[in-house]
Design a protein around this motif. Sequence first.
Motif, short mmCIF file in Angstrom:
data_model
loop_
_atom_site.label_atom_id
_atom_site.label_comp_id
_atom_site.label_asym_id
_atom_site.label_seq_id
_atom_site.Cartn_x
_atom_site.Cartn_y
_atom_site.Cartn_z
N GLY A 88 12.24 -20.96 -1.18
CA GLY A 88 12.98 -21.97 -0.41
C GLY A 88 13.23 -21.59 1.03
N ILE A 89 12.23 -20.99 1.67
CA ILE A 89 12.41 -20.59 3.08
C ILE A 89 11.54 -21.45 3.99
N ASP A 90 11.14 -22.65 3.50
CA ASP A 90 10.28 -23.55 4.27
C ASP A 90 10.88 -23.90 5.63
N ASN A 91 12.19 -24.05 5.67
CA ASN A 91 12.84 -24.48 6.91
C ASN A 91 13.21 -23.33 7.85
N SER A 92 13.04 -22.09 7.38
CA SER A 92 13.45 -20.96 8.22
C SER A 92 12.26 -20.15 8.76
N VAL A 93 11.08 -20.33 8.18
CA VAL A 93 9.93 -19.55 8.66
C VAL A 93 8.63 -20.25 8.24
N LYS A 94 7.57 -20.07 9.03
CA LYS A 94 6.27 -20.63 8.69
C LYS A 94 5.42 -19.57 7.99
N MET A 125 16.40 -14.61 5.59
CA MET A 125 17.31 -14.90 4.48
C MET A 125 18.51 -15.72 4.93
N ASN A 126 19.11 -15.29 6.03
CA ASN A 126 20.33 -15.97 6.51
C ASN A 126 20.06 -17.43 6.85
N GLU A 127 18.87 -17.69 7.44
CA GLU A 127 18.54 -19.06 7.82
C GLU A 127 18.24 -19.93 6.59
N ALA A 128 17.89 -19.28 5.46
CA ALA A 128 17.60 -20.03 4.23
C ALA A 128 18.86 -20.25 3.39
N ARG A 129 19.96 -19.65 3.77
CA ARG A 129 21.17 -19.68 2.93
C ARG A 129 21.65 -21.10 2.64
N SER A 130 21.57 -21.96 3.65
CA SER A 130 22.18 -23.29 3.51
C SER A 130 21.39 -24.23 2.60
N ASP A 131 20.06 -24.00 2.45
CA ASP A 131 19.30 -24.98 1.68
C ASP A 131 18.39 -24.40 0.59
N TYR A 132 18.45 -23.08 0.33
CA TYR A 132 17.55 -22.55 -0.70
C TYR A 132 17.85 -23.14 -2.07
N LYS A 133 19.12 -23.46 -2.32
CA LYS A 133 19.49 -24.01 -3.64
C LYS A 133 18.88 -25.39 -3.86
N ILE A 144 15.81 -26.47 -2.28
CA ILE A 144 14.34 -26.56 -2.18
C ILE A 144 13.60 -25.42 -2.88
N ALA A 145 14.28 -24.35 -3.29
CA ALA A 145 13.59 -23.24 -3.97
C ALA A 145 13.25 -23.61 -5.41
N ALA A 146 12.39 -22.79 -6.03
CA ALA A 146 12.06 -22.98 -7.45
C ALA A 146 13.34 -22.84 -8.26
N ALA A 147 13.35 -23.45 -9.44
CA ALA A 147 14.58 -23.54 -10.25
C ALA A 147 15.19 -22.18 -10.52
N GLU A 148 14.36 -21.18 -10.92
CA GLU A 148 14.92 -19.87 -11.27
C GLU A 148 15.52 -19.16 -10.06
N VAL A 149 15.00 -19.48 -8.85
CA VAL A 149 15.54 -18.89 -7.62
C VAL A 149 16.80 -19.63 -7.20
N ALA A 150 16.75 -20.95 -7.29
CA ALA A 150 17.92 -21.77 -6.90
C ALA A 150 19.15 -21.43 -7.72
N ALA A 151 18.93 -20.90 -8.94
CA ALA A 151 20.07 -20.56 -9.82
C ALA A 151 20.77 -19.27 -9.40
N LEU A 152 20.18 -18.52 -8.48
CA LEU A 152 20.75 -17.23 -8.07
C LEU A 152 21.93 -17.42 -7.13
N SER A 153 22.95 -16.54 -7.28
CA SER A 153 24.05 -16.52 -6.31
C SER A 153 23.50 -15.99 -4.99
#
Length: 1023
Positions: A947-953, A981-989, A991-1000
């Motif tokens: 889920g880091i699509d919006n923070s890096v290419k 990582m910090n730039e992905a904090r707001s939206d990884y939950k 857009i990331a894959a389900a098992e990643v989105a479930a992580l704190s």
Amino acid sequence: MSEYKSKSELDFEREVIDYLTQIGGVKQWEYLDKIRTTEQLWSNFKRILEQNNRARIDGQLSDTEFGQVKKVITSIDSPYHAGQFLYGVNGVSEIEVDLDNGKHVFLTVFDQAQVGGGNTVYQVVNQIERPKVVDGKKNRRFDVTLLINGLPIIQIELKKALHTTTESLNQMEQYIAEKQYSGIFATLQILIAMTPYDIRYMANTKIESFNRAFAFNWQNEDDARPVRSWKTFADKVLSIPMAHDLATRYMVLDGTKNKESIKVMRPYQVYATKRVLDKVSKFDFNYNEGKLGYIWHTTGSGKTITSFKTAWLASRLSNVDKVVFLVDRIALTNQTADAYMAYDPVAGFAGKTGVVGETANISDLHRKLTKKSDKNIIVTSIQKMSRYVARENFKKLNENILFIVDEAHRSTGDGSENEGMLESIRNAIPNSAWVGYTGTPKFPATREIFGNILHAYTIKEAIADKNVLGFNVEFKNTIEAPEDPTEEDIDDNIKGSVYDTSPEHVELVVKDIFDNWKERSNNGKYNALFTVHVGGNKASTPRAMEYFDKFEEMNAKRAKEERLKVAVSFSADTSNGNHQLKTNENLHRAINSYNKLFGTDWDMSTVKQYTEDVTRRLNKTADDRNYLDLVIVVDQLLTGFDAPELNTLYIDRTLKGGNLIQAYSRTNRMHDYQAKPQGNVVNYRWPVQNELEMNKSFYIYSNRDSASEQEELPLEKLKEDNKNAGILSRPFSEVQSQMQEVVQELGELTNDFIQVPPSERDQEEAFNRLGDYNRLLSQLKQYTEDDNKNPISAYDNPEEFYQRIGITEEQEVILTTVIAEELKRYQAERENIDISQVNLAMVHIHDVMINYDYLIDLIAKMADEVHADEMDKAQKTFADINMEIAKSDNEKEKVKVRNFVDKIITKEFVFDSYPAPRNVEKMNQAMDKSQKDTNIKLVTEFVRKWGIDNSVKPKEVDELIKKHRLGQEDMDKQNELTTIMNEARSDYKEIAAAEVAALSWVKYRIEFRKAFYDLADEIKKGE
């Protein structure tokens, strides 16, 4: 054996632990069965540290206070620095801590005065869980660890019966490579590989210095036979206080610049040191005669370390004021002093300069002997000490002085300039004690001067232990020698001979050296020494220069890559004798040639520096890595010179007795047992008589009874006895016969060199037989003649070699590439280690090289077959490709090509047009494109999953990974990963894959970092 056949590894481990707790029926190591993690180890260490420092701290250390302790230990970055830390200052290891109450205290970790008692705590733990340190590696679990005062000091890796200690050593090598011996395990000093019937121990080391040749068996003291039973080993080595002594008193800190390491003493070194210390501690300097005895340890067995430890430990005895280490030649004083200073654990620690001192001149020697000083180990020469006591103003010394004499065989009076010097020193200093160290004692002279033998370790025992190598000796006929020579005719210390003046002899010797250089040097991997001497009391330097000129002449006729780099070295003549002018002119000419060869600028005012430079280039320690192939000498470098990468001695003189052993032993230092299976010696005069002298010498110096002169030499048995002892190599025909048997076994195991055996047991057998194959083939390749004196060469006539050992060229290629590679892979999987850690580097009859044009043709052919959907044909071509790839020794190259070929056969990669390109450059471009496509695919999948699509290419991730080095945590030096990582904090939950989105968020950061390095390593492995 039957008791252990069915016993599991864990059962064996439990039995070992139980035994360690009650060695000899006495409480020994305390078993901590509840400790399984690193954190629990730290807690245990903290408790012991607090207990041993009650007078300095109130109660327990706070987290902040103990954090300072942890920081010191975790910052230890090598076994050498660990040894320095454990030794501390004067045997007390301390850590500075700022307490929370404002006090500044020193907490004692170790006190060597309390070995086996006092506050020292001995514990054993097992199955310690070790999380991976390097990303991409596995979590580990250690077998058995011995703790002293809570810190890991000895690590034991166990294997059950029918397995080998090599597997345990491989495992520990893997742990070092993975940086597992760090943190609280940074203090490890000794590594032990144990099966029920084989136990080997070695000093902990950096990965680049790991060498199985330095893993030793323990030995019985009386007969030097190896200890095979693990219980006997535990009794002799792992009992308290012996285990603690071995890890402290009998460790040597080697501070040699750029080669810092720790060395653990071998059994015979420990036994000898104990015996000397026992004698010294009971010696009455006022009344007893000073002859304590002598140590006979064969050349190459590490006398410098033994004598240093003796000097060091003796200097701390209450009845010893000074220890003087006497060197028999002024030239060796600096060398010995440098070695001693490197071994001094105090030097360089906490700003101290150490306790070892050399002497600049006689006044300096007087000052060091008569004044109270920390420098209580003095290294000086016999000549300097003799001149000192001969001074008119010499006054009796009141100090209790222990003299340790190096190379004691040269100090017993043999007509040399040293004759009588020792006796004059002893008469001048009657309240002294004397111990001699020698590899070749003189019988009975050494005993008469030093007293009875204290400990013996002969060349036969050292070869059996693989501490030194045996010899492959040739006796060559050049010119026809006179018939029925007398002993005086043969001995060039007495008379000259036809060999001394014959130009034909010189030409034939040099021709033989050139003609057989590849065989004897292992294709240039090792270098050589050539000693020349003429009889009749004539100067030998003109003959040495005659050889030098002949080498120059022959070099001029050869292609550059076939020339030998040759130097000649002898001392300048200052005697004002008849030979002075010619000798010095020759030396000047030799130096000028050397300067042209190496770009140096030595002259007659810098002869000493020139000689030192020659020595560095011969023992391959020159800074510019430009080394010599051959050095011609008269007497220099034949004793005391240690060069593991020298493997051949050429001799144009007569040698006998201890002088022969000393000279031969320049070639038999351990290096790489496969590439250097023995030392090579080639004799060029009096073949029949010199072979007899050699066998006499080896017989004398391989039998302990020689020290007591108890038996006559059975001359008819000499040769066979020396071969049976492994001192002399077997005839070519015997080694060839052994090789034929191994080849036949391998043929049967591999279905006539076609495939890897299907069963695990046969795979193990084939793997072991390949080790025998390598060892025997390496030996065979270094013979130059068969038993009938017919020339043989794997380099010049490989076809004959194939026939001799019973294999074809095609079979050899398949065996040493495809089959060997698969066996390595199976071995790595079984032992759970990287394939790079599997100890099997194949020897070839002649170099097996990839034919890149052929390989590219095969890849293109297979691609065309896949494109035409002719998969049966493609599979056959695929097998041919794998066989060609297996010829490479470059693991990175093999992985890259295999990955590409795998993608073609699975239709994952498709060429732009067919037929596929047969051009090397175009195929490499396709390979790079395939890898790049794979990398982009991996990176794109990673970006989406995390889920880091919006923070890096993806391209930016690819650029970051390009800077990465395999296995290194090196991609967040400027917070690059942290920013992503910090730039992905707001939206990884979202857009990331389900098992990643479930992580704190905390868990996400931890797992993201691990996954990113795994991705980077996977990409780097494929490049």
